[in-house]
Write a protein that holds these residues in place. Structure first.
Motif, PDB file in Angstrom:
ATOM      1  N   PRO A 327       0.817  -1.216   0.000  1.00  0.00           N
ATOM      2  CA  PRO A 327       0.000   0.000   0.000  1.00  0.00           C
ATOM      3  C   PRO A 327       0.853   1.268   0.000  1.00  0.00           C
ATOM      4  CG  PRO A 327      -0.796  -1.581   1.628  1.00  0.00           C
ATOM      5  CD  PRO A 327       0.506  -2.104   1.133  1.00  0.00           C
ATOM      6  N   GLY A 328       0.462   2.209  -0.844  1.00  0.00           N
ATOM      7  CA  GLY A 328       1.162   3.484  -0.894  1.00  0.00           C
ATOM      8  C   GLY A 328       2.300   3.538  -1.888  1.00  0.00           C
ATOM      9  N   SER A 353      -4.769  -9.673 -12.501  1.00  0.00           N
ATOM     10  CA  SER A 353      -3.972  -9.234 -11.348  1.00  0.00           C
ATOM     11  C   SER A 353      -3.166  -7.961 -11.632  1.00  0.00           C
ATOM     12  CB  SER A 353      -3.010 -10.350 -10.917  1.00  0.00           C
ATOM     13  OG  SER A 353      -2.039 -10.600 -11.917  1.00  0.00           O
ATOM     14  N   VAL A 354      -3.391  -7.336 -12.794  1.00  0.00           N
ATOM     15  CA  VAL A 354      -2.664  -6.107 -13.143  1.00  0.00           C
ATOM     16  C   VAL A 354      -2.924  -5.024 -12.090  1.00  0.00           C
ATOM     17  CG1 VAL A 354      -2.575  -4.168 -14.760  1.00  0.00           C
ATOM     18  CG2 VAL A 354      -2.541  -6.494 -15.625  1.00  0.00           C
ATOM     19  N   GLY A 355      -1.860  -4.415 -11.605  1.00  0.00           N
ATOM     20  CA  GLY A 355      -1.982  -3.348 -10.620  1.00  0.00           C
ATOM     21  C   GLY A 355      -2.198  -3.820  -9.199  1.00  0.00           C
ATOM     22  N   LEU A 383      11.578  -0.941  -0.848  1.00  0.00           N
ATOM     23  CA  LEU A 383      10.615  -0.329   0.068  1.00  0.00           C
ATOM     24  C   LEU A 383      11.261   0.803   0.870  1.00  0.00           C
ATOM     25  CD1 LEU A 383       8.709  -3.484   1.399  1.00  0.00           C
ATOM     26  CD2 LEU A 383       8.043  -1.913  -0.426  1.00  0.00           C
ATOM     27  N   LYS A 384      12.578   0.740   1.023  1.00  0.00           N
ATOM     28  CA  LYS A 384      13.301   1.785   1.755  1.00  0.00           C
ATOM     29  C   LYS A 384      13.510   3.038   0.900  1.00  0.00           C
ATOM     30  CE  LYS A 384      17.685   2.589   4.172  1.00  0.00           C
ATOM     31  NZ  LYS A 384      19.003   1.978   4.573  1.00  0.00           N
ATOM     32  N   HIS A 385      13.733   2.819  -0.418  1.00  0.00           N
ATOM     33  CA  HIS A 385      14.111   3.946  -1.257  1.00  0.00           C
ATOM     34  C   HIS A 385      13.024   4.432  -2.211  1.00  0.00           C
ATOM     35  CE1 HIS A 385      18.159   2.425  -0.080  1.00  0.00           C
ATOM     36  NE2 HIS A 385      18.474   3.703  -0.112  1.00  0.00           N
ATOM     37  N   CYS A 386      12.020   3.635  -2.495  1.00  0.00           N
ATOM     38  CA  CYS A 386      10.953   4.066  -3.395  1.00  0.00           C
ATOM     39  C   CYS A 386       9.975   4.986  -2.660  1.00  0.00           C
ATOM     40  CB  CYS A 386      10.198   2.857  -3.974  1.00  0.00           C
ATOM     41  SG  CYS A 386      11.176   1.880  -5.138  1.00  0.00           S
ATOM     42  N   SER A 389       3.418   6.974  -0.818  1.00  0.00           N
ATOM     43  CA  SER A 389       2.390   8.005  -0.651  1.00  0.00           C
ATOM     44  C   SER A 389       1.831   7.987   0.771  1.00  0.00           C
ATOM     45  CB  SER A 389       1.263   7.786  -1.670  1.00  0.00           C
ATOM     46  OG  SER A 389       0.191   8.650  -1.417  1.00  0.00           O
ATOM     47  N   LYS A 390       1.556   9.149   1.306  1.00  0.00           N
ATOM     48  CA  LYS A 390       0.985   9.246   2.655  1.00  0.00           C
ATOM     49  C   LYS A 390      -0.528   9.220   2.622  1.00  0.00           C
ATOM     50  CE  LYS A 390       4.890  11.914   4.474  1.00  0.00           C
ATOM     51  NZ  LYS A 390       5.335  13.165   5.148  1.00  0.00           N
TER      52      LYS A 390
END
Length: 391
Positions: A327-328, A353-355, A383-386, A389-390
């Protein structure tokens, strides 16, 4: 002055050097050195006696991998899609009814192909990331009385491993043939063509077999051959006509093989070596290795806080894992980051399952704890660098 109006392509002035990557998407997978070496053997004629020996070895290897004694067993010159079309175009005639278990994109593709040749297509829809029950199948067979039923054993778009036990008996109870797509599962999950009553089974060379894309093992039961070889009309494809293919592969017991098409000689070398490697490891050992590696991978993902798309552990395909997109995050940014930073391929979803998911394929030589650790580290880094979204 030259009479040519098209100049020499600038890009062909230099050789192409393929990058070395960790192919951990849903396919193709990495090709081991000995398979690459086998494919580099000198080309011989596709109708030479030595070629027929190689084709005989391939047939024996497919029978072992499929666990079948079927005489009509061969490799289609083409990808898994070619084998799918070979199965459908030879078995179905206009007006025939096909029942499709729709648990991902491959059921959708089978329905599309069948509709193009005038078959009457009926579907049973599985829930997202789930399977269809034998009771549902029995009711559909009883009501619709199709001549053929399609199910993807390993649905690589959703990561589902669909159970097969009992389906063959149900189909035969109603005079229906069972067609199974095992492109993503063969060699990575238990599969018994004869014992499970499968009438037509196919796979692809580029998944667990770790061979280059371009050949597709397929086998037809005597019951399926009875339907195929007693058609009222010719199959719409000459290239995939099983009467011709069976002769080319020496499956029709005729004394002479007639030229049909030029088989991919080098690809046959590679496929033979891939089947040899599977036989060396042992089918049951390969199944168990894929199971244990998949469980190790799934545990690692859950320890990271990631969730799997397929909730039922028994329905998870051990060769291709579908991870719910975090998520995000933008899944495209994640896959791009991993490719650029770790030289490692993972993919997004496909079809339904796209997206929704990330797909990781650990097949054949890539199915190891070392590969899992590489993927987990790459995901942690992403996950650390990408951007997250909040919202």
């Amino acid at each position: 002055m030259s009479s040519l109006s098209v100049p020499r392509p600038a890009g062909l002035d230099r050789p192409f050097v393929a990058p070395r990557r960790h192919m951990f998407g849903p396919g193709p997978s990495n090709v081991p050195p000995r398979v690459l070496e086998a494919g580099s053997n000198p080309v011989i004629g596709h109708m030479h006696p030595e070629m027929f020996e190689i084709m005989s070895d391939i047939k024996s290897g497919i029978r072992y991998a499929f666990q079948t004694h079927n005489h009509v067993t061969l490799a289609v010159s083409g990808s898994g899609h070619a084998a799918m079309e070979c199965a459908l175009l030879n078995t179905l005639e206009p007006g025939d009814a096909l029942l499709v278990v729709a648990n991902g994109i491959w059921g959708e593709r089978a329905a599309d192909i069948a509709e193009r040749i005038g078959a009457k297509v009926h579907t049973i829809a599985a829930p997202p990331g789930g399977c269809v029950t034998n009771d549902e199948i029995n009711k559909a067979l009883s009501k619709l009385r199709p001549v053929l039923m399609f199910v993807a054993h390993g649905e690589s778009s959703t990561g589902v491993l669909h159970p097969l036990d009992g389906i063959g008996d149900l189909c035969h109870k109603y005079g229906c043939l069972l067609l199974v797509d095992a492109v993503a599962s063969m060699g990575g999950a238990p599969l018994y063509m004869d014992k499970q009553g499968i009438d037509i089974l196919y796979t692809g060379s580029q998944k667990v077999l770790n061979s280059p894309p371009g050949t597709a093992p397929i086998s037809f039961s005597p019951r399926a051959c009875q339907k195929v070889f007693n058609r009222k009309t010719k199959p719409v494809s000459f290239f995939l006509d099983l009467t011709w293919l069976a002769n080319y592969w020496g499956c029709d017991d005729k004394p002479t093989r007639i030229y049909h098409h030029t088989g991919p000689v080098s690809a046959f070398y590679s496929l033979r070596e891939s089947l040899r490697m599977l036989a060396e490891e042992g089918l049951e050992s390969s199944w168990e290795r894929h199971r244990m590696v998949a469980e190790y991978f799934h545990t690692g993902l859950e320890n990271m806080g990631l969730k799997l798309f397929v909730k039922d552990k028994n329905a998870r395909l051990p060769t291709v894992t579908t991870i719910l997109a975090p998520p995000g995050y933008d899944w495209k940014e994640i896959t791009s980051f991993i490719m650029k930073t770790h030289n490692l391929e993972v993919s997004g979803g496909l079809g339904p399952s796209v997206g929704l998911v990330l797909r990781v394929g650990l097949m054949g030589c890539n199915s190891s704890r070392e590969s899992v650790d590489m993927v987990l580290n790459a995901l942690k880094d992403a996950l650390k660098h990408c951007h997250k979204s909040k919202v």
